[in-house]
Design an enzyme around this catalytic site. Structure first.
Site, PDB file in Angstrom:
ATOM      1  N   LYS A   1      -1.752  13.534   0.669  1.00 58.78           N
ATOM      2  CA  LYS A   1      -2.724  14.410   1.332  1.00 58.78           C
ATOM      3  C   LYS A   1      -2.289  15.877   1.360  1.00 58.78           C
ATOM      4  CE  LYS A   1      -5.482  11.313   4.109  1.00 58.78           C
ATOM      5  NZ  LYS A   1      -4.914   9.965   3.860  1.00 58.78           N
TER       6      LYS A   1
ATOM      7  N   GLU B   1     -10.831  17.633  10.649  1.00 59.50           N
ATOM      8  CA  GLU B   1     -11.111  16.419  11.411  1.00 59.50           C
ATOM      9  C   GLU B   1     -10.105  15.390  10.949  1.00 59.50           C
ATOM     10  OE1 GLU B   1     -12.498  16.962   8.501  1.00 59.50           O
ATOM     11  OE2 GLU B   1     -11.804  15.058   7.658  1.00 59.50           O
TER      12      GLU B   1
ATOM     13  N   SER C   1       0.181   5.965  -3.226  1.00 60.10           N
ATOM     14  CA  SER C   1      -0.321   7.165  -2.540  1.00 60.10           C
ATOM     15  C   SER C   1       0.501   7.559  -1.315  1.00 60.10           C
ATOM     16  CB  SER C   1      -1.790   6.968  -2.154  1.00 60.10           C
ATOM     17  OG  SER C   1      -1.947   5.785  -1.388  1.00 60.10           O
TER      18      SER C   1
HETATM   19  C1  PLP Z   1      -5.645   8.866   3.456  1.00 58.86           C
HETATM   20  C2  PLP Z   1      -4.930   7.977   2.541  1.00 58.86           C
HETATM   21  C3  PLP Z   1      -5.593   7.275   1.516  1.00 58.86           C
HETATM   22  C4  PLP Z   1      -7.085   7.301   1.326  1.00 58.86           C
HETATM   23  O1  PLP Z   1      -7.625   8.528   0.972  1.00 58.86           O
HETATM   24  P1  PLP Z   1      -8.139   8.851  -0.488  1.00 58.86           P
HETATM   25  O2  PLP Z   1      -8.898  10.103  -0.323  1.00 58.86           O
HETATM   26  O3  PLP Z   1      -8.966   7.696  -0.941  1.00 58.86           O
HETATM   27  O4  PLP Z   1      -6.947   9.026  -1.332  1.00 58.86           O
HETATM   28  C5  PLP Z   1      -4.837   6.490   0.654  1.00 58.86           C
HETATM   29  N1  PLP Z   1      -3.501   6.383   0.801  1.00 58.86           N
HETATM   30  C6  PLP Z   1      -2.839   7.021   1.777  1.00 58.86           C
HETATM   31  C7  PLP Z   1      -1.356   6.842   1.876  1.00 58.86           C
HETATM   32  C8  PLP Z   1      -3.525   7.845   2.678  1.00 58.86           C
HETATM   33  O5  PLP Z   1      -2.847   8.471   3.651  1.00 58.86           O
END
Ligand code: PLP
Length: 388
Positions: free
Chosen positions: A84, A106, A372
């Site tokens: 993020k 938000e 992610s």
């Molecule tokens: C917020 C988040 C997501 C989901 O958000 P996307 O916009 O779909 O990437 C996925 N993985 C993690 C670790 C997150 O913090």
């Protein structure tokens, strides 16, 4: 109007009161983001501050188990522990170049709020985060993190006091103060230019991964897998591979089952509809009312999805599927034990897809999973303890 459209999806479905803010953002982005000065400053923060580039790790144990060559793109190792920050640093720096004096955001579970608080702290911009009161209670540690970094957290009481109510409140505040405030949106959702702009900030993931796999293997991967909430980590990973002969798989939240309200699989079970300024697949009832979502992974708990994913689903370029919570928890435990890497529950969705489909892969197939985020935020969860 084709501006900000992905096929039929996307657009700028905003009230008159927000039109000036959205238009000014679009102009600012078009004039600032392509400049050498902006790009150099952003890459300074991404590299020296956030820790890019992130590794592309070959997983020997998982590869041996699965019978193919498995790599993880390690966004879990980015400062803050998830992708993020790529986006919040980009948007906050843009805000600074546009002369804004304050950031508004938000947040649902608090991850995007924390990433915005980090960007605000390092760029010297005050941050106000709107968060549903219910979420503030459920995620008190993230409230504390944001406040520790100097952000102000504003609890939102209306509606179900969760994410979509916080979005409505943040948008209202932005409409009233867009002259000096920037609204930092957390995924590839919302009105144009957000889906394009956030994608461009997250594309660093796929650009690096593409170069790294060519260095490691001398060829492109066969399959790339990413989880899909709003869709920002997935589109950032997929985009540099769209024109290649590479299978792309987006994995949505299957939650507790296929019944309405039990999952977050907007692409699998939704119909086109408008939420937060964009036309996209949306979980809605027969009257067009938005259906509440559920997922063990808070970051996938959103009833719609980025409009570009809706287009990529309809054209068939990306394959979307969902995995249920029990498979996700199994994958969470599996990756932790086999590689010593605790994935975020969101990212564990992508791992769960690999586990489910492992028989389809051949020995020489190369698979990249976008990890992610890291799972430290999830290890205090009761549901995780029950299963392990
Ligand atoms: C917020 C988040 C997501 C989901 O958000 P996307 O916009 O779909 O990437 C996925 N993985 C993690 C670790 C997150 O913090």
């Amino acid at each position: 109007m084709s501006k900000g459209r992905f096929g039929d999806f996307g657009g700028q479905f905003v009230p008159e009161t927000l039109m000036a803010a959205v238009t000014a953002l679009e102009e600012g982005r078009n004039s600032v983001c392509p400049t050498k000065e902006f790009r150099e400053e952003l890459s300074f923060y991404l590299k020296e501050y956030a820790g890019r580039e992130t590794p592309l790790t070959f997983c020997r144990n998982v590869s041996a188990d699965m019978g193919c060559r498995v790599y993880l793109k390690r966004e879990d190792l980015l400062h803050s522990g998830a992708h993020k920050l790529n986006n919040t640093l980009g948007q906050a720096l843009l805000a600074k170049h546009m002369g804004k004096k304050r950031l508004i955001a938000e947040t649902g579970a608090g991850q995007h709020g924390v990433a915005t608080a980090i960007a605000g702290a390092v760029l010297n911009l005050p941050v106000e985060v709107y968060m549903g009161e219910t979420d503030c209670q459920r995620q008190s540690l993230n409230v504390f993190r944001m406040e520790l970094m100097g952000a102000t957290v504003i609890p939102v009481k209306g509606g179900t006091a969760t994410l979509k109510d916080a979005v409505n409140e943040a948008m209202r505040e932005w409409a009233a103060s867009s002259e000096d405030s920037a609204y930092i949106l957390g995924s590839v959702v919302g009105p144009h230019p957000y889906p394009e702009m956030v994608r461009d900030f997250q594309t660093v993931i796929g650009t690096e991964a593409r170069r790294q796999i060519l260095e490691h293997e001398g060829r492109l991967p066969d399959t790339v897998i990413a989880c899909v909430g709003g869709g920002s980590n997935a589109i950032g990973m997929f985009h540099p591979f769209l024109k290649d002969d590479v299978k792309l798989v987006g994995v949505e939240a299957g939650g507790r089952g296929k019944a309405p309200g039990e999952h977050g699989a907007s692409l699998e079970s939704g119909r086109p509809g408008i939420l937060h300024g964009a036309l996209s697949y949306l979980l809605q009832d027969d009257d067009g009312q938005v259906i509440e979502t559920y997922s063990v992974a808070a970051g996938l708990d959103y009833p719609s999805v980025g409009p570009e994913h809706s287009m990529l689903k309809d054209t068939g370029r990306v394959h979307y599927e969902s995995v249920p919570d029990d498979e996700v928890l199994n994958a969470f435990r599996y990756l932790s034990r086999r590689e010593g890497i605790v994935p975020a529950l969101e990212s564990a969705h992508a791992v769960a897809y690999l586990l489910r489909e492992q028989d389809r892969f051949e020995k020489d197939d190369i698979v990249i999973i976008n990890l992610s985020g890291r799972g430290d935020k999830d290890i205090t969860r009761e549901v995780v303890h029950e299963q392990i």
